[in-house]
Scaffold this motif. Structure first.
Motif, PDB file in Angstrom:
ATOM      1  N   SER A  89       0.820  -1.213   0.000  1.00  0.00           N
ATOM      2  CA  SER A  89       0.000   0.000   0.000  1.00  0.00           C
ATOM      3  C   SER A  89       0.852   1.260   0.000  1.00  0.00           C
ATOM      4  O   SER A  89       0.458   2.280  -0.585  1.00  0.00           O
ATOM      5  N   TYR A  90       2.044   1.217   0.637  1.00  0.00           N
ATOM      6  CA  TYR A  90       2.860   2.433   0.697  1.00  0.00           C
ATOM      7  C   TYR A  90       3.440   2.808  -0.668  1.00  0.00           C
ATOM      8  O   TYR A  90       3.940   3.907  -0.856  1.00  0.00           O
ATOM      9  N   ASN A 116      -2.449   3.434  10.745  1.00  0.00           N
ATOM     10  CA  ASN A 116      -1.816   4.519   9.997  1.00  0.00           C
ATOM     11  C   ASN A 116      -1.988   5.833  10.754  1.00  0.00           C
ATOM     12  O   ASN A 116      -2.705   5.909  11.756  1.00  0.00           O
ATOM     13  N   TYR A 169      -2.163  10.643   6.596  1.00  0.00           N
ATOM     14  CA  TYR A 169      -1.929   9.905   5.351  1.00  0.00           C
ATOM     15  C   TYR A 169      -3.114   9.044   4.945  1.00  0.00           C
ATOM     16  O   TYR A 169      -3.278   8.731   3.767  1.00  0.00           O
ATOM     17  N   ASP A 170      -3.915   8.634   5.909  1.00  0.00           N
ATOM     18  CA  ASP A 170      -5.079   7.803   5.601  1.00  0.00           C
ATOM     19  C   ASP A 170      -6.173   8.074   6.625  1.00  0.00           C
ATOM     20  O   ASP A 170      -6.270   7.389   7.639  1.00  0.00           O
ATOM     21  N   ASN A 177      -9.135   7.318   6.573  1.00  0.00           N
ATOM     22  CA  ASN A 177     -10.058   6.192   6.712  1.00  0.00           C
ATOM     23  C   ASN A 177      -9.664   5.251   7.837  1.00  0.00           C
ATOM     24  O   ASN A 177     -10.469   4.427   8.272  1.00  0.00           O
ATOM     25  N   CYS A 178      -8.414   5.364   8.316  1.00  0.00           N
ATOM     26  CA  CYS A 178      -8.003   4.487   9.415  1.00  0.00           C
ATOM     27  C   CYS A 178      -8.812   4.774  10.679  1.00  0.00           C
ATOM     28  O   CYS A 178      -8.876   3.930  11.578  1.00  0.00           O
ATOM     29  N   THR A 185      -6.202  -1.722   9.439  1.00  0.00           N
ATOM     30  CA  THR A 185      -5.252  -0.718   8.962  1.00  0.00           C
ATOM     31  C   THR A 185      -4.764   0.131  10.123  1.00  0.00           C
ATOM     32  O   THR A 185      -5.569   0.672  10.880  1.00  0.00           O
ATOM     33  N   PRO A 188      -1.656   7.857  -4.986  1.00  0.00           N
ATOM     34  CA  PRO A 188      -3.026   8.361  -4.829  1.00  0.00           C
ATOM     35  C   PRO A 188      -3.475   9.117  -6.069  1.00  0.00           C
ATOM     36  O   PRO A 188      -2.642   9.578  -6.874  1.00  0.00           O
ATOM     37  N   ARG A 244      -4.215  15.042   0.786  1.00  0.00           N
ATOM     38  CA  ARG A 244      -3.145  14.585   1.680  1.00  0.00           C
ATOM     39  C   ARG A 244      -2.155  15.704   1.943  1.00  0.00           C
ATOM     40  O   ARG A 244      -1.678  15.862   3.068  1.00  0.00           O
TER      41      ARG A 244
END
Length: 440
Positions: A176-177, A406, A410-411, A413-414, A404, A181, A189
């Motif tokens: 994923s890293y 994080n 950066y995310d 949604n975590c 997840t 995007p 971001r």
């Protein structure tokens, strides 16, 4: 159980959500805070602020082994005179909070010192972190090691393992890293990063000078990186050696992956020199820059390439496939390329991947010299297949949990309730399997 979290800047907001769920389940939550700018909201449990040292607290002392690769000292000019203060404050924090388990990272100075003190007291220090493969899962590691303390013991159907192994082998599935995007996601971001940088600057203004570079130091480092990459581009070429060429993909620094997990091979210039010395006189080492280059693209690496023609700096835009095609094989310390070789994507021996050392030793080498010798002597050393990758995936799945972890920058949604629930349930499962020390 008494569970203490160690503040880790922007990721603390994520762990605050998990802590709230654990507290609701009856666990007693505590916090060790080094940077007050990132302290979680009050009400999440007992909070111990380490504070900042005064002039009288700054003392000369040998650098403790736990912080031998501390980024604050190595890159940001923080020195070493604050270590005694923080070691004493962490001791006081553990005395006050009396945790059964500590949860944190092995990244920043105060975390590394916390791990050392927890190890001395036999307090489990859990480091939850994302796996590279398969995506969407995380391990719970033991302190500053890459060894899982517990796993889900989940099993996947052979067909599912084979499908993902084939995708990794062909480069259709990436960690994923490495994912890029969308333009809109990248813009959002960047806005979050600006806000995060403002919070980091606030912490620096309040006195945090040991994990955080000054704004002036940060600008200087960025200018040096730009200059070094320009010099790299001027020196770059493809290998032209008549003998064997070994690939070394640089790992980004500072990063716990190489600075902590990679010990004692964290000095990548010295490692390239050792690889070169192990090759015949007509051989060469091709060095591939990290796609997200930072301070590992150093003046020392550039000087080595200038003074030794057998050290080849590959073009900055050289794809990994082209780099691998130009070499007999690769050596890595703890890079993802070591895992990918098991799936048949390139050929590589890894120096510091415990899962390979313990389960697939044919992809592990004890020393750089051993790695070069085996690549030269055995055409199949470090060469895998999708089938071998499927076996590795089965182990990685059993050792990990779905979820997840994080930094919200950066995310975001975590922070979703669903993800926080998955991570909390996994942590609770690990806690339940963790033996508790009897009260003194």
């Amino acid at each position: 159980m008494r569970v203490t979290f160690v503040e880790n800047r922007g990721k603390t907001a994520f762990w605050a959500g998990v802590a709230e769920r654990l507290a609701a389940a009856g666990h007693e939550i505590g916090w060790i805070i080094q940077n007050p700018a990132y302290a979680p909201p009050t009400g999440d449990g007992t909070r111990f602020d380490l504070g900042f040292p005064k002039a009288a607290d700054m003392v000369d002392m040998p650098v403790p082994d736990a912080v031998s690769t501390d980024r604050g000292r190595q890159y940001f000019g923080a020195g070493a005179r604050h270590y005694d203060f923080y070691a004493r404050r962490i001791t006081a924090a553990l005395d006050a909070l009396r945790p059964d388990v500590v949860i944190g990272e092995p990244t920043l100075m105060h975390e590394l010192l916390s791990i050392a003190e927890c190890r001395r007291r036999a307090i489990p220090y859990l480091h939850p972190t994302m796996t590279r493969y398969p995506g969407g899962r995380f391990n719970v590691l033991d302190g500053d090691t890459q060894i899982p303390v517990s796993g889900s013991n989940e099993t996947w159907a052979p067909e599912r393992l084979a499908e993902l192994a084939g995708a990794i082998s062909e480069g259709r599935s990436l960690p994923s890293y490495m994912a890029r995007p969308s333009p809109m996601a990248a813009r959002m971001r960047q806005l979050r990063r600006v806000a995060g940088q403002a919070q980091t600057t606030l912490g620096w203004l309040r006195g945090e000078r040991f994990n955080t570079p000054s704004p002036a130091r940060k600008l200087t480092l960025q200018r040096l990186l730009k200059q070094n990459l320009e010099s790299w581009a001027a020196l770059a070429r493809m290998p032209d050696a008549t003998g064997p060429v070994v690939l070394y993909p640089l790992q980004m620094q500072p990063e716990a992956n190489i600075d902590v997990w990679g010990r004692p091979h964290s000095d990548q210039v010295a490692l390239v020199q050792r690889l070169l010395a192990a090759l015949p006189a007509d051989g060469a080492v091709a060095v591939k820059a990290n796609p997200k280059s930072k301070y590992e693209a150093s003046a020392e690496m550039l000087e080595l390439a200038r003074s030794e023609r057998r050290v080849v700096l590959l073009p900055l835009d050289c794809p990994m496939n082209d780099a691998q095609a130009a070499c007999i094989g690769a050596v890595t310390v703890s890079g993802t390329v070591g895992f990918e070789a098991v799936f048949g994507r390139g050929r590589c021996l890894a120096l510091r991947h415990p899962v390979l050392e313990h389960h697939l030793p044919e992809f592990h080498a004890e020393t750089p010299e051993d790695a070069v010798a085996r690549l030269l002597a055995d055409a199949d050393a470090g060469r895998g297949s999708a089938a071998r990758g499927g076996d590795l995936l089965a182990q990685l799945v059993a050792d990990s949990f779905e979820g997840t972890i994080n930094e919200p920058t950066y995310d975001p949604n975590c922070l979703s309730p669903e993800n926080i629930g998955k991570v909390t349930d996994a942590i609770a499962q690990v806690l339940a399997a963790t033996p508790q020390k009897a009260e003194a």
